[in-house]
Design a protein around this motif. Structure first.
Motif, PDB file in Angstrom:
ATOM      1  N   LYS A 125       0.639  -1.246   0.143  1.00  0.00           N
ATOM      2  CA  LYS A 125      -0.042  -0.123  -0.016  1.00  0.00           C
ATOM      3  C   LYS A 125       0.592   1.458   0.083  1.00  0.00           C
ATOM      4  O   LYS A 125       0.621   2.383  -0.537  1.00  0.00           O
ATOM      5  CB  LYS A 125      -0.715   0.010   1.283  1.00  0.00           C
ATOM      6  CG  LYS A 125      -1.908  -1.070   1.179  1.00  0.00           C
ATOM      7  CD  LYS A 125      -2.868  -0.739   2.354  1.00  0.00           C
ATOM      8  CE  LYS A 125      -3.579  -2.172   2.968  1.00  0.00           C
ATOM      9  NZ  LYS A 125      -4.266  -1.816   4.082  1.00  0.00           N
ATOM     10  N   TRP A 126       2.125   1.364   0.884  1.00  0.00           N
ATOM     11  CA  TRP A 126       2.792   2.437   0.863  1.00  0.00           C
ATOM     12  C   TRP A 126       3.346   2.798  -0.492  1.00  0.00           C
ATOM     13  O   TRP A 126       3.497   3.896  -0.666  1.00  0.00           O
ATOM     14  CB  TRP A 126       3.952   2.167   1.956  1.00  0.00           C
ATOM     15  CG  TRP A 126       3.477   2.186   3.323  1.00  0.00           C
ATOM     16  CD1 TRP A 126       3.304   1.280   4.124  1.00  0.00           C
ATOM     17  CD2 TRP A 126       2.836   3.328   4.289  1.00  0.00           C
ATOM     18  NE1 TRP A 126       2.598   1.611   5.549  1.00  0.00           N
ATOM     19  CE2 TRP A 126       2.336   2.950   5.460  1.00  0.00           C
ATOM     20  CE3 TRP A 126       2.622   4.903   3.765  1.00  0.00           C
ATOM     21  CZ2 TRP A 126       1.874   3.680   6.396  1.00  0.00           C
ATOM     22  CZ3 TRP A 126       2.241   5.453   5.006  1.00  0.00           C
ATOM     23  CH2 TRP A 126       1.596   5.253   6.038  1.00  0.00           C
ATOM     24  N   ARG A 127       3.544   2.025  -1.171  1.00  0.00           N
ATOM     25  CA  ARG A 127       4.213   2.330  -2.586  1.00  0.00           C
ATOM     26  C   ARG A 127       3.293   3.393  -3.498  1.00  0.00           C
ATOM     27  O   ARG A 127       3.801   4.071  -4.062  1.00  0.00           O
ATOM     28  CB  ARG A 127       4.367   0.917  -3.198  1.00  0.00           C
ATOM     29  CG  ARG A 127       5.104   1.102  -4.630  1.00  0.00           C
ATOM     30  CD  ARG A 127       6.384   2.095  -4.509  1.00  0.00           C
ATOM     31  NE  ARG A 127       7.185   2.290  -5.711  1.00  0.00           N
ATOM     32  CZ  ARG A 127       8.300   1.825  -6.032  1.00  0.00           C
ATOM     33  NH1 ARG A 127       8.890   0.848  -5.436  1.00  0.00           N
ATOM     34  NH2 ARG A 127       8.851   2.036  -7.392  1.00  0.00           N
ATOM     35  N   ILE A 128       2.121   3.198  -3.160  1.00  0.00           N
ATOM     36  CA  ILE A 128       0.961   3.894  -4.159  1.00  0.00           C
ATOM     37  C   ILE A 128       1.325   5.273  -3.467  1.00  0.00           C
ATOM     38  O   ILE A 128       1.193   6.118  -4.234  1.00  0.00           O
ATOM     39  CB  ILE A 128      -0.386   3.467  -3.917  1.00  0.00           C
ATOM     40  CG1 ILE A 128      -0.605   1.888  -4.483  1.00  0.00           C
ATOM     41  CG2 ILE A 128      -1.247   4.343  -4.619  1.00  0.00           C
ATOM     42  CD1 ILE A 128      -2.056   1.435  -4.245  1.00  0.00           C
ATOM     43  N   TYR A 129       1.433   5.625  -2.335  1.00  0.00           N
ATOM     44  CA  TYR A 129       1.847   6.885  -1.827  1.00  0.00           C
ATOM     45  C   TYR A 129       2.911   7.405  -2.243  1.00  0.00           C
ATOM     46  O   TYR A 129       2.903   8.655  -2.479  1.00  0.00           O
ATOM     47  CB  TYR A 129       1.383   7.049  -0.212  1.00  0.00           C
ATOM     48  CG  TYR A 129       0.092   6.804  -0.044  1.00  0.00           C
ATOM     49  CD1 TYR A 129      -1.121   7.574  -0.105  1.00  0.00           C
ATOM     50  CD2 TYR A 129      -0.216   5.283   0.803  1.00  0.00           C
ATOM     51  CE1 TYR A 129      -2.288   7.086   0.348  1.00  0.00           C
ATOM     52  CE2 TYR A 129      -1.410   4.904   0.976  1.00  0.00           C
ATOM     53  CZ  TYR A 129      -2.652   5.774   0.802  1.00  0.00           C
ATOM     54  OH  TYR A 129      -3.733   5.482   1.198  1.00  0.00           O
ATOM     55  N   LEU A 130       4.012   6.492  -2.135  1.00  0.00           N
ATOM     56  CA  LEU A 130       5.407   7.002  -2.574  1.00  0.00           C
ATOM     57  C   LEU A 130       5.294   7.708  -3.865  1.00  0.00           C
ATOM     58  O   LEU A 130       6.286   8.327  -4.354  1.00  0.00           O
ATOM     59  CB  LEU A 130       6.208   5.912  -2.020  1.00  0.00           C
ATOM     60  CG  LEU A 130       6.623   5.631  -0.678  1.00  0.00           C
ATOM     61  CD1 LEU A 130       7.515   4.355  -0.602  1.00  0.00           C
ATOM     62  CD2 LEU A 130       7.379   6.681  -0.106  1.00  0.00           C
ATOM     63  N   GLU A 131       4.620   6.848  -4.836  1.00  0.00           N
ATOM     64  CA  GLU A 131       4.669   7.274  -6.107  1.00  0.00           C
ATOM     65  C   GLU A 131       4.299   8.464  -6.621  1.00  0.00           C
ATOM     66  O   GLU A 131       4.185   8.905  -7.557  1.00  0.00           O
ATOM     67  CB  GLU A 131       3.989   5.865  -7.132  1.00  0.00           C
ATOM     68  CG  GLU A 131       4.802   4.677  -6.908  1.00  0.00           C
ATOM     69  CD  GLU A 131       3.939   3.515  -7.701  1.00  0.00           C
ATOM     70  OE1 GLU A 131       2.693   3.843  -7.919  1.00  0.00           O
ATOM     71  OE2 GLU A 131       4.547   2.439  -8.067  1.00  0.00           O
ATOM     72  N   LYS A 132       3.544   9.295  -5.478  1.00  0.00           N
ATOM     73  CA  LYS A 132       3.072  10.456  -5.947  1.00  0.00           C
ATOM     74  C   LYS A 132       4.324  11.521  -5.910  1.00  0.00           C
ATOM     75  O   LYS A 132       4.288  12.645  -6.073  1.00  0.00           O
ATOM     76  CB  LYS A 132       2.004  10.747  -5.073  1.00  0.00           C
ATOM     77  CG  LYS A 132       0.904  10.252  -4.731  1.00  0.00           C
ATOM     78  CD  LYS A 132      -0.097  10.599  -3.698  1.00  0.00           C
ATOM     79  CE  LYS A 132      -1.434   9.588  -4.003  1.00  0.00           C
ATOM     80  NZ  LYS A 132      -2.260   9.664  -5.160  1.00  0.00           N
ATOM     81  N   TYR A 139      10.032   8.204  -6.949  1.00  0.00           N
ATOM     82  CA  TYR A 139       9.272   7.151  -7.142  1.00  0.00           C
ATOM     83  C   TYR A 139       8.333   7.223  -8.356  1.00  0.00           C
ATOM     84  O   TYR A 139       7.988   6.350  -8.949  1.00  0.00           O
ATOM     85  CB  TYR A 139       8.678   6.522  -5.945  1.00  0.00           C
ATOM     86  CG  TYR A 139       9.358   6.259  -4.587  1.00  0.00           C
ATOM     87  CD1 TYR A 139      10.200   4.719  -4.651  1.00  0.00           C
ATOM     88  CD2 TYR A 139       9.797   6.824  -3.734  1.00  0.00           C
ATOM     89  CE1 TYR A 139      10.710   4.340  -3.589  1.00  0.00           C
ATOM     90  CE2 TYR A 139      10.644   6.412  -2.694  1.00  0.00           C
ATOM     91  CZ  TYR A 139      11.286   5.253  -2.674  1.00  0.00           C
ATOM     92  OH  TYR A 139      12.269   4.772  -1.809  1.00  0.00           O
ATOM     93  N   SER A 140       8.075   8.531  -8.358  1.00  0.00           N
ATOM     94  CA  SER A 140       7.011   8.661  -9.530  1.00  0.00           C
ATOM     95  C   SER A 140       7.685   8.676 -10.850  1.00  0.00           C
ATOM     96  O   SER A 140       7.116   8.353 -11.901  1.00  0.00           O
ATOM     97  CB  SER A 140       6.427  10.208  -9.326  1.00  0.00           C
ATOM     98  OG  SER A 140       7.439  11.021  -9.285  1.00  0.00           O
ATOM     99  N   THR A 196      -3.601  -0.853  -8.176  1.00  0.00           N
ATOM    100  CA  THR A 196      -2.269  -0.157  -8.076  1.00  0.00           C
ATOM    101  C   THR A 196      -2.029   0.851  -8.941  1.00  0.00           C
ATOM    102  O   THR A 196      -0.871   1.450  -8.547  1.00  0.00           O
ATOM    103  CB  THR A 196      -1.410  -1.449  -8.356  1.00  0.00           C
ATOM    104  OG1 THR A 196      -1.457  -1.751  -9.852  1.00  0.00           O
ATOM    105  CG2 THR A 196      -1.323  -2.593  -7.708  1.00  0.00           C
TER     106      THR A 196
END
Length: 298
Positions: free
Chosen positions: A137-144, A148-149, A219
């Motif tokens: 789950k945390w990866r989705i927030y990091l990708e903002k 990571y984006s 995702t």
């Protein structure tokens, strides 16, 4: 040539010289009996991925050089300028903006500065290491946020062009997803393998097409806007051909998005540099006034 002369396919002969993505495309073209088209798709795949990589490198290069310039400037002030001024007026007496110069000099000449540099290098290495490994789950927030984006854009562009090209080569969706998972695992890319696996699970669970499978995977990979377009056009005829058009459009949009991120990062780094220069100039002016005042007292 030796491998090909011994009866092996072209894709096997080129394996030491080309990425796994392109090898899979050539293999698919060989299976369909259309190797020339496979070479064209492989070249297109390399071009698309190279375009994204070039923009990402450009986005990171200037901030990196500006950051190095800031550190060099602080080191020069702390090691050379401040000690000479300390001879004229002890640092303990520096006040106002000049006090910032004294704090900078004390920090640069202490053991904390090399430790700070080591922590920065360690943090950068941790970011690079984690990009291929963090999932959940945390990866989705990091990708903002970068980097990571930017990594998601790069991986998404490569994944989408490979998927589209293999689909055009006549491979079945299930077979393509299995190949993509194998490719990601072979590259040690746990992130990409996880994203592809979740799409494959939803596809096997009865999703009508790849767009709906991506949406149900939850995702946001490769991109929410792209997924919405795929779902919207999934009911139209020639959907497999439309994926290629959507992939090209998304890559072009991603290039523009990376350029915006680059401008933002450059702007923030430039503001930091301007702040450091302003601090130094104000500190020197303040120090001159204090030195003149102290000399006038005598």
């Amino acid at each position: 040539l030796y491998t090909i002369n011994n009866g092996s396919p072209v894709s096997e002969g080129l394996r030491p010289f080309i990425p796994l993505n392109e090898q899979l495309l050539l293999r698919a073209g060989e299976e369909k009996g259309n190797l020339s088209a496979a070479f064209f798709r492989a070249a297109r795949n390399i071009e698309s991925r190279g375009k994204i990589k070039s923009e990402i490198k450009s986005a990171l290069a200037k901030p990196m050089f500006l950051t190095i310039g800031i550190l060099v400037l602080l080191f020069f002030i702390g090691m050379h300028v401040a000690p000479q001024l300390d001879v004229i007026l002890p640092m303990d007496m520096w006040a106002g903006p000049a006090r910032n110069l004294a704090i900078t000099s004390s920090f640069v000449t202490s053991m904390w500065f090399p430790l700070f540099l080591l922590l920065c290098v360690g943090f950068m290495m941790l970011l690079l290491w984690s990009q291929k490994r963090i999932t959940g789950k945390w990866r989705i927030y990091l990708e903002k946020i970068p980097p990571y984006s930017l990594f998601r854009v790069l991986q998404g562009a490569s994944w989408l062009t490979t998927y589209s090209s293999m689909l055009q080569s006549g491979r079945r969706v299930e077979s393509i997803l299995v190949e993509l998972i194998f490719m990601a695992e072979r590259d040690g890319n746990k992130y990409l393998a996880d994203r592809t696996y979740k799409i494959m699970v939803e596809n096997a669970a009865g999703a009508e097409n790849i767009g709906i499978a991506m949406e149900r995977a939850g995702t946001a990979f490769p991109d929410n806007e792209l997924i919405a377009d795929l779902v919207m056009q999934s009911s139209l005829t020639n959907f497999d051909q439309r994926i290629e058009v959507l992939a090209d459009r998304w890559i072009n949009d991603s290039v523009k998005r990376v350029q915006k991120i680059a401008r933002l990062i450059n702007g923030i780094t430039f503001l930091v540099l301007c702040s450091v220069i302003t601090m130094i100039v104000m500190g020197v002016i303040s120090l001159q006034q204090q030195i003149a005042s102290s000399m006038g007292a005598f």
